[in-house]
Design a protein around this motif. Structure first.
Motif, PDB file in Angstrom:
ATOM      1  N   SER A 157      26.125 -21.446  14.112  1.00 46.28           N
ATOM      2  CA  SER A 157      26.153 -20.151  14.779  1.00 46.28           C
ATOM      3  C   SER A 157      25.624 -20.123  16.223  1.00 46.28           C
ATOM      4  CB  SER A 157      25.371 -19.138  13.946  1.00 46.28           C
ATOM      5  OG  SER A 157      24.068 -19.600  13.722  1.00 46.28           O
ATOM      6  N   ARG A 158      25.016 -21.210  16.707  1.00 54.97           N
ATOM      7  CA  ARG A 158      24.526 -21.157  18.104  1.00 54.97           C
ATOM      8  C   ARG A 158      24.391 -22.563  18.688  1.00 54.97           C
ATOM      9  NH1 ARG A 158      20.671 -20.232  14.419  1.00 54.97           N
ATOM     10  NH2 ARG A 158      18.701 -21.375  14.574  1.00 54.97           N
ATOM     11  N   PRO A 159      25.471 -23.330  18.698  1.00 52.45           N
ATOM     12  CA  PRO A 159      25.388 -24.749  19.090  1.00 52.45           C
ATOM     13  C   PRO A 159      25.273 -24.966  20.606  1.00 52.45           C
ATOM     14  CG  PRO A 159      27.642 -24.202  18.612  1.00 52.45           C
ATOM     15  CD  PRO A 159      26.861 -22.943  18.389  1.00 52.45           C
ATOM     16  N   ALA A 160      24.223 -24.463  21.203  1.00 55.50           N
ATOM     17  CA  ALA A 160      24.060 -24.615  22.651  1.00 55.50           C
ATOM     18  C   ALA A 160      23.563 -26.015  22.984  1.00 55.50           C
ATOM     19  CB  ALA A 160      23.076 -23.571  23.167  1.00 55.50           C
ATOM     20  N   GLY A 161      24.265 -26.679  23.896  1.00 54.10           N
ATOM     21  CA  GLY A 161      23.788 -27.959  24.420  1.00 54.10           C
ATOM     22  C   GLY A 161      24.122 -29.187  23.592  1.00 54.10           C
ATOM     23  N   VAL A 162      24.774 -29.022  22.440  1.00 57.70           N
ATOM     24  CA  VAL A 162      24.967 -30.182  21.562  1.00 57.70           C
ATOM     25  C   VAL A 162      26.390 -30.746  21.601  1.00 57.70           C
ATOM     26  CG1 VAL A 162      23.081 -29.707  19.984  1.00 57.70           C
ATOM     27  CG2 VAL A 162      25.282 -28.598  19.612  1.00 57.70           C
ATOM     28  N   TYR A 217      30.524 -30.716  33.420  1.00 61.26           N
ATOM     29  CA  TYR A 217      31.620 -31.219  32.591  1.00 61.26           C
ATOM     30  C   TYR A 217      32.235 -32.466  33.239  1.00 61.26           C
ATOM     31  CZ  TYR A 217      35.786 -31.191  29.629  1.00 61.26           C
ATOM     32  OH  TYR A 217      36.774 -31.544  28.759  1.00 61.26           O
ATOM     33  N   TRP A 218      32.530 -33.452  32.408  1.00 52.84           N
ATOM     34  CA  TRP A 218      32.990 -34.740  32.950  1.00 52.84           C
ATOM     35  C   TRP A 218      34.368 -34.653  33.596  1.00 52.84           C
ATOM     36  CZ3 TRP A 218      37.336 -36.929  30.590  1.00 52.84           C
ATOM     37  CH2 TRP A 218      37.659 -36.422  29.319  1.00 52.84           C
ATOM     38  N   GLN A 219      35.202 -33.695  33.193  1.00 55.69           N
ATOM     39  CA  GLN A 219      36.495 -33.517  33.878  1.00 55.69           C
ATOM     40  C   GLN A 219      36.240 -32.586  35.056  1.00 55.69           C
ATOM     41  OE1 GLN A 219      40.275 -33.240  31.783  1.00 55.69           O
ATOM     42  NE2 GLN A 219      39.146 -33.224  29.844  1.00 55.69           N
ATOM     43  N   LYS A 220      36.047 -33.158  36.218  1.00 60.30           N
ATOM     44  CA  LYS A 220      35.624 -32.393  37.392  1.00 60.30           C
ATOM     45  C   LYS A 220      36.633 -31.275  37.715  1.00 60.30           C
ATOM     46  CE  LYS A 220      32.051 -34.905  37.715  1.00 60.30           C
ATOM     47  NZ  LYS A 220      30.941 -34.378  36.895  1.00 60.30           N
ATOM     48  N   GLY A 221      36.110 -30.129  38.062  1.00 53.52           N
ATOM     49  CA  GLY A 221      36.971 -28.994  38.416  1.00 53.52           C
ATOM     50  C   GLY A 221      37.294 -28.081  37.238  1.00 53.52           C
ATOM     51  N   LEU A 222      37.008 -28.540  36.041  1.00 57.94           N
ATOM     52  CA  LEU A 222      37.275 -27.733  34.849  1.00 57.94           C
ATOM     53  C   LEU A 222      35.951 -27.253  34.251  1.00 57.94           C
ATOM     54  CD1 LEU A 222      40.070 -29.756  32.986  1.00 57.94           C
ATOM     55  CD2 LEU A 222      40.333 -27.812  34.531  1.00 57.94           C
ATOM     56  N   PRO A 223      35.941 -26.122  33.601  1.00 63.77           N
ATOM     57  CA  PRO A 223      37.020 -25.135  33.509  1.00 63.77           C
ATOM     58  C   PRO A 223      37.093 -24.286  34.769  1.00 63.77           C
ATOM     59  CG  PRO A 223      35.093 -24.327  32.347  1.00 63.77           C
ATOM     60  CD  PRO A 223      34.738 -25.699  32.845  1.00 63.77           C
ATOM     61  N   GLN A 269      25.889 -31.403  26.951  1.00 68.56           N
ATOM     62  CA  GLN A 269      25.494 -30.199  27.697  1.00 68.56           C
ATOM     63  C   GLN A 269      23.978 -30.117  27.884  1.00 68.56           C
ATOM     64  OE1 GLN A 269      27.363 -27.485  25.047  1.00 68.56           O
ATOM     65  NE2 GLN A 269      29.410 -27.876  25.849  1.00 68.56           N
ATOM     66  N   ASN A 270      23.235 -30.900  27.106  1.00 71.87           N
ATOM     67  CA  ASN A 270      21.778 -30.933  27.288  1.00 71.87           C
ATOM     68  C   ASN A 270      21.345 -31.983  28.318  1.00 71.87           C
ATOM     69  OD1 ASN A 270      22.103 -33.368  25.993  1.00 71.87           O
ATOM     70  ND2 ASN A 270      21.047 -32.789  24.116  1.00 71.87           N
ATOM     71  N   GLY A 271      22.333 -32.616  28.968  1.00 77.53           N
ATOM     72  CA  GLY A 271      22.042 -33.561  30.032  1.00 77.53           C
ATOM     73  C   GLY A 271      21.974 -35.009  29.585  1.00 77.53           C
ATOM     74  N   LYS A 272      21.985 -35.250  28.271  1.00 78.89           N
ATOM     75  CA  LYS A 272      21.881 -36.623  27.763  1.00 78.89           C
ATOM     76  C   LYS A 272      23.237 -37.330  27.876  1.00 78.89           C
ATOM     77  CE  LYS A 272      20.752 -38.917  23.366  1.00 78.89           C
ATOM     78  NZ  LYS A 272      22.057 -39.497  23.083  1.00 78.89           N
ATOM     79  N   LYS A 273      23.197 -38.605  28.279  1.00 80.87           N
ATOM     80  CA  LYS A 273      24.447 -39.367  28.413  1.00 80.87           C
ATOM     81  C   LYS A 273      25.024 -39.682  27.027  1.00 80.87           C
ATOM     82  CE  LYS A 273      26.023 -43.758  30.420  1.00 80.87           C
ATOM     83  NZ  LYS A 273      27.258 -43.315  31.025  1.00 80.87           N
ATOM     84  N   MET A 274      26.328 -39.571  26.870  1.00 78.21           N
ATOM     85  CA  MET A 274      26.943 -39.883  25.583  1.00 78.21           C
ATOM     86  C   MET A 274      27.145 -41.399  25.440  1.00 78.21           C
ATOM     87  SD  MET A 274      30.683 -39.318  24.035  1.00 78.21           S
ATOM     88  CE  MET A 274      31.177 -40.727  24.983  1.00 78.21           C
ATOM     89  N   THR A 275      26.738 -41.949  24.309  1.00 79.29           N
ATOM     90  CA  THR A 275      26.891 -43.391  24.067  1.00 79.29           C
ATOM     91  C   THR A 275      27.498 -43.619  22.684  1.00 79.29           C
ATOM     92  OG1 THR A 275      24.764 -43.661  22.975  1.00 79.29           O
ATOM     93  CG2 THR A 275      24.749 -43.817  25.373  1.00 79.29           C
TER      94      THR A 275
END
Lengths: 519, 315
Positions: free
Chosen positions: A190-195, A219-225, A109-115
Motif C-alpha cells: 500500500s505505500r512502496p515508496a523508494g523500493v 530515473y535511469w532513462q534520462k528525460g523520462l517521465p 528510488q532510495n538512491g541505492k545502486k541496483m546490483t
C-alpha cells in the motif's frame, strides 16, 4: 419606477451571476488533482495492492509498473526487450540456464545502486513458499538464482521453460536486497515508496479515490517521465468516468463503455484508440467431463453454430476480434486452418450434432459473470443462446458473481462458463492453465491429453519463433480436433484520452503504460 | 427522560447484537470466499486454506462471531480488512465524514424544501400551488436517484460546466469547493425525500387545520399565522418520525449516489466490501448504519416528546 425595477432586476441578475461565478469551471480544478504537469489516468475498479508479485488486476498493474521494473520488458506492442538487463539473456544449449548482464546506471528510488544481489533477493523472496506470493506458481521452475558478478546473474531452471520471461512485466519487480524484511509486506502492498527502480515514486493512496506518484528525478532513462506527478483515479461507473474525461478533469481513461466508444472518440478534444490484445480471450470453459459436453461432436457442433464475426461487430461494436481457437488472429502463432475447423458454419454444426450422442439436441447451463470485465459477457451469452437454439440446443443462462463463477470453473462444477480471461499475451498461458493437468483451471475443461502436454513441453524448450510457430500451430490443430475449450475471440484494449495528451499508445497487454506519455 | 433514554438504549443493544449475528450468518452463508478475491483465480487450494486459517475463517461461524463480539466490546477493535490489511475503524473513519457531509446536506435540503412545499400546499388547498406540489411530489417519487444523478452530471457538469462531475473535496479545501463537490450528490439524494416529506407535511397539516381547536382559535380571532403555528406543532410528530427514518434510509441510498458521483464515502467502501467479500469491513459499516438508524429514531422520539405533552405524561 421602471428605471428602479430594471435596476432591481439587474441587481438580482448580478447577484445570481455572482453566486454562479463561484461554481465556474476554474473552481472545478480545486476538486481534482489535475494541474500543470500532472497526468491523471482512470481505472475502472479499486485496486487491492500495488505489489506486483500479488497483483491480480491487469488494469491496476499500471501501479506496480510505475514503481517497479524487471530484467526484461514485454512492451505495449508485445515485443520482449531488455529493461534492467543490458540485453536479452544468454541461454544455455539445454535451455535450462539463463544469464543476464545488468545495466550499471540503475539506482533504486532510495538512491541505492541496483546490483545482481538485489535481483537474487527479489526472486528468492518471490519463490519462498513462506512469503505466499500469489504469482509464485508462474516461476516455480526457477530452482536457483546465482550472483556471478555485481552486474551478472544466473537463473537455473528445473526444465526448459521459455515463457517465464514474458510473465515478468505483469507479475514481478526488482526491489532492494533486505527491503521486504525492513519494511514488511504491507509497505509493498500500500505505500512502496523508494523500493523500486521505476519512473514514478509512490506518494499517496487515498482509498476508493486515487493513488498518486511523483516523478523519479533520478530515473535511469534520462528525460523520462515527462510529467511531474501521476494521479491514478478509481471511477467504477462508466458514465462518470466518461464525464470526468469530457470535463477535462482527467487525461486518460481505461475501459470506456464499448457501446459509446466509437461516438466518444470523435468528440471534440477527445482521442480514442483500440487494439486487439494478444492475451485477453473471451472463453467458454466447456466441461468435457459432463454431458452433453462429454461428446466431442457436440462440442464441435456448438463451436460451429456460433457466429463470432457478428458477435464481434454487432454485439461488441468491433471490440472483439473473432477466433475459435486459443490464439488471437493477429498473433504470430495463429493457425487460420485450425480456426476455420471450429468457425461458424451452420450446416457443419448440424452435421456434428447428428454425429454426436445427442442428435436431437440437448439442454445446457451456461454460467456467466454478473460484473462486466472489459466486455459484458451477458450480451454475448444472449446471442449464443439464440444461435444454439437454431441447432436444437436449449441454453439456460445462469448469472454469478466473479468469485462464485471462478470457483465453479476451478472445481469443475459448471457445464459451460463464459468469461473474459486476461493472460500475459504470449502463446502458452491459456493452453497451459486450461488444457493441461494440475493447473488452476484444469477442471474448467477436464481435458488431459498426453499429446497436448508433449507439444506444450516442446514449446517450452524452444526459443526460435519459426519453430515455435509450428509447435503452437499443431497445438491449435489439436484444439480444433478435440474442441476442449470454447473460444469466441480476443478482446480489444481501448482507451480514451484528451487531445492534450501526447505519446500515449494503447497497450496490447491492456495495462496502461504512461512512462513516456506527455501532457 | 432518563428512563426513556435508558430503556431505548437497552433495546438498541439487543437490536445491535441481533444485527451483528444476522450479518455474520448472512455473510458466511453466501458462496465465494474472500481468499479467492484476495489471492485471485490462480491461487491453489493450499493457498486458499492458508489464507482462511490465518484469518480465522476456518472456524465455526458462532466461534467467529463470539471472537468478533469480544474484540468489539472489550477492546473496541473491529478487526482488520481482509483486502487492505488496514484497521476497519481506520477505513471507516476515513470515509464516514464524506458520506455524512452528503447525507447531512441532503437531509437539510429535504427538510427545508419538504416542509416549505408541504406547508404552502396545505395552506392553499386546491390552488395552483397545491396542484404543482402534488405534481412535483409524483415526479420526485418517480425519478430514480441514480438516473437523476446521471442527468445532473450530463447537463450541469458536462454541458454547463457549473459543477464538477464527481469526486469529493473535504471541508479543509474550502467551504465553496466542498459544497461544489457534494451539491449534486445531495440534491440527487434529497429529491425523493422532498417529495415524501412534502406529502406528509401537507396531509398532516391539513388534518390538523380541520381540528376543533383550530376552528375555536379562528373564532376567537387569533391571527392566522398563530393558528397555523399551533396546527403545525400538532402536525409535526408524524413528519419528524418520517424524517428520522428518511435520515437512516439516506445512508442506504447513498450507496448508489456515491457510485454514480465517484465519491469515496462509506457506501462506496461498503459496496467494495461486498464485492470483495471483505467480511469484517462489511460488518463494521453495516453495524455503523444500524447505530445511526437507531440513534435517528431515538432523537425523533425525544423531539416528539418535547413537542407533544401527551407523550411526556405517558412516559
Amino acid at each position: 419606477m421602471d428605471h428602479i425595477q430594471t435596476d432591481r432586476r439587474r441587481l438580482l441578475a448580478g447577484g445570481a451571476a455572482g453566486a454562479l461565478a463561484s461554481f465556474l469551471p476554474a473552481s472545478l480544478l480545486h476538486a481534482q488533482p489535475n494541474d500543470g504537469k500532472t497526468l491523471t489516468i482512470v481505472l475502472p475498479s479499486n485496486p487491492i495492492t500495488i505489489d506486483p508479485i500479488n497483483q491480480l488486476n491487469h488494469d491496476a498493474m499500471v501501479l506496480g509498473q510505475t514503481v517497479f521494473e524487471n530484467l526484461v520488458e514485454y512492451d505495449v506492442d508485445g515485443v520482449l526487450r531488455p529493461q534492467l538487463a543490458k540485453a536479452s539473456p544468454t541461454i544455455s544449449a539445454d535451455k535450462k540456464t539463463y544469464v543476464f548482464e545488468l545495466r550499471d546506471d540503475v539506482t533504486f528510488q532510495n538512491g541505492k545502486k541496483m546490483t545482481a544481489e538485489d535481483v537474487k533477493y527479489s526472486f528468492d523472496y518471490l519463490l519462498d513458499p513462506g512469503n505466499k506470493a500469489a504469482r509464485r506458481s508462474l516461476f516455480t521452475r526457477i530452482t536457483k538464482v546465482t550472483v556471478l558478478a555485481p552486474d551478472k546473474v544466473q537463473f537455473d531452471l528445473s526444465e526448459p521453460y521459455g515463457p517465464w520471461l514474458y510473465f515478468l512485466t505483469k507479475y514481478m519487480g526488482i526491489f532492494p536486497a533486505g527491503s521486504r524484511k525492513e519494511h514488511g509486506d504491507d509497505y509493498f502492498k500500500s505505500r512502496p515508496a523508494g523500493v523500486g527502480t521505476g519512473f514514478g515514486i509512490f506518494e499517496e493512496w487515498k482509498p476508493n479515490d486515487y493513488i498518486s506518484f511523483k516523478k523519479n528525478p533520478n530515473y535511469w532513462q534520462k528525460g523520462l517521465p515527462h510529467w511531474d506527478r501521476l494521479v491514478v483515479k478509481m471511477i467504477p461507473e462508466d458514465a462518470t468516468r466518461v464525464a470526468y474525461l469530457l470535463t477535462n478533469q482527467v487525461d486518460i481513461i481505461s475501459a470506456p463503455p464499448p457501446r459509446e466508444f466509437n461516438r466518444l472518440k470523435t468528440m471534440p478534444g477527445v482521442t480514442g484508440g483500440s487494439r486487439p490484445t494478444l492475451g485477453g480471450a473471451l472463453l467458454m470453459y466447456t466441461n468435457t467431463l459432463k454431458p452433453p459436453l462429454d461428446d466431442v461432436n457436440f462440442r464441435k457442433a456448438i463451436s460451429c453454430a456460433i457466429d463470432r464475426k457478428t458477435i464481434g461487430e454487432k454485439v461488441y461494436y468491433g471490440l472483439l476480434e473473432p477466433s475459435a481457437v486459443p490464439a488471437p488472429s493477429r498473433g504470430w502463432w495463429y493457425n487460420a486452418e485450425a480456426d476455420k475447423e471450429l468457425g461458424f458454419n451452420l450446416d457443419r454444426a448440424k452435421e456434428f450434432l447428428a454425429k454426436s450422442k445427442y442428435p436431437n439436441g440437448a439442454e445446457l447451463d451456461i454460467s456467466i459473470q454478473a460484473e462486466p470485465y472489459l466486455l459484458d459477457t451477458k450480451d454475448a451469452a444472449i446471442f449464443v443462446q439464440a444461435q444454439l437454439a437454431k441447432i436444437g440446443v436449449k441454453v439456460n443462462l445462469k448469472v454469478y458473481e466473479f468469485s462464485v463463477l471462478i470457483q465453479q470453473a476451478i472445481r469443475g462444477e459448471h457445464q459451460m462458463a463464459l468469461q473474459v480471461f486476461m493472460s500475459p499475451g504470449e502463446p502458452s498461458y491459456i493452453i497451459q492453465v486450461c488444457l493441461t493437468p494440475d493447473q488452476v483451471l484444469s477442471k474448467s475443461t477436464g481435458y488431459n491429453n498426453p499429446e497436448m502436454n508433449a507439444l506444450l513441453a516442446a514449446a517450452f524448450a524452444e526459443t526460435e519463433q519459426e519453430k515455435l510457430k509450428d509447435i503452437y500451430g499443431k497445438i491449435q490443430t489439436l484444439a480444433a480436433r478435440d474442441a476442449p475449450l470454447g473460444v469466441l475471440g480476443y478482446v480489444h484494449a481501448s482507451n480514451l484520452w484528451r487531445d492534450t495528451v501526447k505519446d500515449f499508445k494503447v497497450n496490447q497487454g491492456l495495462t496502461m503504460f504512461v512512462g513516456e506519455t506527455k501532457v | 427522560m432518563f428512563r426513556l433514554v435508558a430503556g431505548r438504549m437497552l433495546s438498541s443493544i439487543g437490536t445491535l447484537l441481533f444485527v451483528g449475528l444476522a450479518l455474520f450468518l448472512l455473510t458466511r452463508s453466501g458462496p465465494g470466499s474472500p481468499a479467492r478475491i484476495v489471492l485471485g483465480a490462480d491461487a491453489t487450494q493450499q493457498q486458499i486454506a492458508q489464507f482462511e486459517e490465518s484469518h480465522g475463517l476456518d472456524r465455526p461461524v458462532l466461534v467467529q462471531y463470539g471472537s468478533w463480539l469480544a474484540d468489539v466490546v472489550l477492546r473496541g477493535d473491529f478487526g482488520k480488512s481482509f483486502v487492505t490489511g488496514r484497521d476497519v475503524a481506520v477505513e471507516i473513519s476515513a470515509s464516514l465524514p464524506v458520506t455524512l457531509s452528503i447525507v447531512l446536506l441532503a437531509f437539510l435540503i429535504a427538510l427545508v424544501f419538504g416542509l416549505a412545499i408541504g406547508i404552502a400546499a396545505a395552506l392553499n388547498p386546491g390552488g395552483v400551488f397545491d396542484r404543482l406540489a402534488r405534481l412535483g411530489a409524483v415526479v420526485g417519487l418517480s425519478i430514480p436517484a441514480f438516473w437523476l444523478g446521471i442527468i445532473l452530471i450530463r447537463f450541469i457538469a458536462v454541458d454547463l460546466r457549473l459543477l464538477p462531475p464527481g469526486g469529493y473535496a473535504p471541508l479543509s479545501a474550502g467551504l465553496m469547493v466542498h459544497v461544489q463537490t457534494i451539491l449534486m450528490p445531495a440534491v440527487s439524494l434529497a429529491v425523493y425525500y422532498i417529495a415524501v416529506l412534502a406529502r406528509m407535511t401537507q396531509a398532516s397539516l391539513q388534518e390538523a387545520l380541520r381540528g376543533d381547536y383550530v376552528r375555536t382559535a379562528r373564532a376567537m380571532g387569533l391571527p392566522s399565522w398563530k393558528v397555523v403555528a399551533y396546527a403545525l406543532v400538532n402536525a409535526l410528530p408524524p413528519v419528524i418520525n418520517l424524517a428520522a427514518l428518511s435520515f437512516g434510509y439516506m445512508f442506504g441510498w447513498a450507496l448508489i449516489i456515491e457510485q454514480v458521483f465517484n465519491v469515496p464515502g462509506l457506501s462506496r467502501a461498503l459496496l467494495n466490501a461486498i464485492s470483495q467479500r471483505d467480511f469484517l469491513l462489511l460488518q463494521g459499516i453495516v453495524f455503523l448504519f444500524t447505530v445511526i438508524f437507531v440513534l435517528a429514531n431515538l432523537i425523533a422520539d425525544l423531539v416528539n416528546r418535547t413537542l407533544d405533552p401527551r407523550q411526556r405524561s405517558t412516559a
